[in-house]
Write a protein that holds these residues in place. Sequence first.
Motif, PDB file in Angstrom:
ATOM      1  N   ASP A 208       0.636  -1.297   0.019  1.00  0.00           N
ATOM      2  CA  ASP A 208       0.136  -0.143  -0.179  1.00  0.00           C
ATOM      3  C   ASP A 208       0.704   1.358  -0.086  1.00  0.00           C
ATOM      4  O   ASP A 208       0.300   2.370  -0.334  1.00  0.00           O
ATOM      5  N   TYR A 209       2.164   1.019   0.302  1.00  0.00           N
ATOM      6  CA  TYR A 209       2.966   2.381   0.276  1.00  0.00           C
ATOM      7  C   TYR A 209       3.879   2.263  -0.958  1.00  0.00           C
ATOM      8  O   TYR A 209       4.180   1.516  -1.611  1.00  0.00           O
ATOM      9  N   PRO A 210       3.917   3.547  -1.543  1.00  0.00           N
ATOM     10  CA  PRO A 210       4.943   3.785  -2.734  1.00  0.00           C
ATOM     11  C   PRO A 210       6.436   3.127  -2.356  1.00  0.00           C
ATOM     12  O   PRO A 210       6.987   3.357  -1.411  1.00  0.00           O
ATOM     13  N   LYS A 316      -2.131  10.436   6.940  1.00  0.00           N
ATOM     14  CA  LYS A 316      -3.586  10.886   7.261  1.00  0.00           C
ATOM     15  C   LYS A 316      -3.498  12.109   8.015  1.00  0.00           C
ATOM     16  O   LYS A 316      -4.192  13.154   7.826  1.00  0.00           O
ATOM     17  N   LYS A 321      -3.940  12.606   3.156  1.00  0.00           N
ATOM     18  CA  LYS A 321      -3.941  11.992   1.707  1.00  0.00           C
ATOM     19  C   LYS A 321      -3.992  10.222   2.018  1.00  0.00           C
ATOM     20  O   LYS A 321      -3.665   9.867   3.067  1.00  0.00           O
ATOM     21  N   ASN A 322      -4.198   9.872   0.817  1.00  0.00           N
ATOM     22  CA  ASN A 322      -3.714   8.438   0.756  1.00  0.00           C
ATOM     23  C   ASN A 322      -2.292   8.273   0.309  1.00  0.00           C
ATOM     24  O   ASN A 322      -1.560   8.944  -0.091  1.00  0.00           O
ATOM     25  N   MET A 324      -0.418   6.701  -1.635  1.00  0.00           N
ATOM     26  CA  MET A 324      -0.004   6.933  -3.093  1.00  0.00           C
ATOM     27  C   MET A 324      -0.154   8.298  -3.791  1.00  0.00           C
ATOM     28  O   MET A 324       0.465   8.522  -5.002  1.00  0.00           O
ATOM     29  N   GLU A 325      -0.724   9.205  -2.949  1.00  0.00           N
ATOM     30  CA  GLU A 325      -0.960  10.438  -3.351  1.00  0.00           C
ATOM     31  C   GLU A 325       0.384  11.292  -2.997  1.00  0.00           C
ATOM     32  O   GLU A 325       0.061  12.583  -3.229  1.00  0.00           O
ATOM     33  N   LEU A 326       1.191  10.823  -2.162  1.00  0.00           N
ATOM     34  CA  LEU A 326       2.255  11.675  -1.466  1.00  0.00           C
ATOM     35  C   LEU A 326       3.229  12.157  -2.593  1.00  0.00           C
ATOM     36  O   LEU A 326       3.704  11.140  -3.432  1.00  0.00           O
ATOM     37  N   SER A 327       3.701  13.469  -2.293  1.00  0.00           N
ATOM     38  CA  SER A 327       5.087  13.769  -3.041  1.00  0.00           C
ATOM     39  C   SER A 327       6.041  13.263  -2.511  1.00  0.00           C
ATOM     40  O   SER A 327       6.123  12.863  -1.352  1.00  0.00           O
ATOM     41  N   GLU A 330       6.959  15.111   0.680  1.00  0.00           N
ATOM     42  CA  GLU A 330       6.218  14.799   1.860  1.00  0.00           C
ATOM     43  C   GLU A 330       6.714  13.527   2.520  1.00  0.00           C
ATOM     44  O   GLU A 330       6.618  13.328   3.530  1.00  0.00           O
TER      45      GLU A 330
END
Length: 867
Positions: A208-210, A316, A321-322, A324-327, A330
Amino acid sequence: MSAPSPKYLCPHCQKASRLPEPTPKEGKFQLTCAHCAEKVVLNFVDYQFEIVQILSNPKVEEKQSFQSFKIPVPSISDSIKDSFSTKSRSEKSKPFFEKRVVWEKEPKKETPKFNANPMRLSRRISNSKKNPSSFSYLRVAFTITSIVLFLFIISFSYFVAGVLATKKEVPVYLETLSKNIPTKILDRNGQVVSEIFQKRTSTLRLQDYPEDMISILLNIEDQKFFFHGGIDYSAIFRAFFKNIVNLSYKQGASTITQQLARIILDDRRKSLNRKWREAQLAFALESVLTKEQILETYMNHVYLGHGAFGFGEGIKFYFQKNPMELSKEEMVLLASLPSAPNKYSPLKNPEDSYTRVRAILNMFRNRGIYPNLDRDKFVSLYHNLSTRSPNETVFGSRHDIAPYVTEHVRAVLSSLEGEKNIYESGGYTVETTLDRNAQEVIGPIVRDYLSKNKRSGKIQKKRVRLKAESPLDLAFRQKMEEVSLLNEMVWNPDQLEGDKDQSVIQAAIVGIQPNTGQVLFLHGGDEFNSLNQFNRATQMKRQTGSSIKAVLYASAIDSGSIHAGMRILDAPLYYRGGGGKEWAPENLGGSFDGEISLRTALVKSKNTAAVQVAERLGSSGIEKYFTKFFFPNEAEKKNRYRGDLSLALGTLEISPLEMASAFTSFVNQGNIKRPYLIQRIKNAKGIVLYEVGASDEFKLKLPEERQVIRPDTAEVMISLLRDSGRASGVRNGGYAGDLIGKTGTTNDYKDAWFVGARPDISLAVWIGYDNPKFGMGTSGLGGALAAPLWGEILATIDKKSILPKTQFSLPVYAKPYKICTLTGKQASPSCPSTQELYLSDYPPEGPCTEDHKSNASDHKDLMKGLY
């Protein structure tokens, strides 16, 4: 150089031995053979010796004045034993040349021919004289080395034994991590509705983590994670020398496995014992879990500050964010937190946090990785976070769209687990029947609606009773006390009238899927808090007013007592009961319309007509049908049912959940499924603890399914209640669709009801004050308050296409007839007529034989004479 040690031939066993070095120059010594342990006395003269006495009797030894020695057989174990002996024993075990005693001089004797070369012996003695303690130092060094080696072996064995023992405990340790994991409440589609927790812990999977999130974390915390066995020795030495050079703690060397061990042990003391246990657990974790499992567990449990445990919760909390939406910026900010989450918190200490981030960026640059990280984006990140309070926590940001559902689930969980603390156990998954999208819109709609009507004056607060408490007051007081005990809160009756939550206007909403009994959404009242936990949708029982007339009419039609086309007289009624009691039911507004159709009586909610319908059904018929609708359980019926005619006007106390459930019978062919909200509960191990079935979740004491009216009766009621629903006021809430429904208003405007249904949903709405001593004023009608709110809720649900909307089907079981609108009989060609549905075995009276043209004026004059 001393001469080599001469050989000694034992006179007892005839075996040769070499004498210990250095050989004494002169004197008498007792010698013990290394082979047979027999003793002799040797006399040394100028490094040569001869046997002067063979000792066989122990008593002889006591009379002699010479020192003894034994030919040594060196071993590691002997050295260890020597090192741990007492001082006196140590003196006895010293080399014989250190135990020399002063003897009386004796005449020199000839040296035996078999003695060793005196020149070699002389050279050895000469060296010994030059450095008499050299042998002693070597022996001490050997002893110390042996002790250190022994201690190392013992320590290593103890460490390995500890690792093996800890390895068996790893499953238990991992199970403890599941404690305090949030219990997730899911809707019918698997979406999270709310959580129950005392501690927010992430439950994400590694996938679930990038990948960049994992890579950045490993580069910061443990670059060799996939190559070491739990401890990075090179990192330990590097950190050790760096800290020595700086004379302070500058760098740590804990691997991610060691950090996970520290999390599991939950011991922050700075002690060697903690480090020892931590290392043992780290090795044990590496032997039991894969690297991926270790990393996933660490990422889900490492503390990131502000009450967030794990990267899932940190993402969160800090960024909403979720993963996968992280830059990447971040990701770096989050990965900078594990080493010191409070010190490097971007909310509490942004300067320290930015210093840490800059150090990480420099490290990345030196390694040649992530060259495109933008410093300006970091500045923007800190700017956005600066608007938030440094004291903010995950608890303060908790968003629960269904707090009354959450409390209901908590109570069910507690009953299942008994003495077990459900917060510590944690990790439960509760699958519910809720539709999250529908549930989410209810709260805001209700709050805005009530606020708007209070501002306009449509909802007021009027004290309506100054006399002694009525049975309704007493029932309310008793119920509040029960709920207070159930929810572990203190309820003070003396504060009833002044307490904020008792004087706030409340609304209870509950929607049920008719063909399954599943609760789609539920709203229990005003904002849920420690002083307001009373779930009015399920726990509150109030008088229903005219909304009960739908059940009454259905019961009478099902029994054949009345039919849809009949006429009924709306005129004043007067009853005198036993003991001189009098009762005269009145219509709302005090008006009477004379002879009207049953349909009109239901649409206009005529009380006089309802009482006459109850009379036709009879007390036994009323009891029979109300038993089927509400009180199948005999004990519940005895406690709540009252069989007088006032029942026709809604004087029985029924809950919104029960009313919504009753109306499902009209759109489900007369069948009622017991309502339920929880489909399944699983614990952290995936074991099913609860599944819908035989359980009566809301303690309604109802069977799982029951047929309360015939299918053709249900179709007749749909026809009648369609007009009632359309005329109710739901259109004022913006609803334009088809429905069935009935309003309800109680005396003094204390309760405003609207219960309505479609094939896809049955929805009950109640508005009022908790304290029955207060009413809402003359505008507090079911049609003016409850029906528009019902309409607004359904209009919003339809607009957002939240629920699949279904249409009413054409009648299958009931039969249509043309009815004379003046007589209620089967219409003849000359009759003004309308179409009504009838039960298959209860056709209309008829045909109508009256001449309506000639009787019209007479009929009108008759109606005038009634008033």
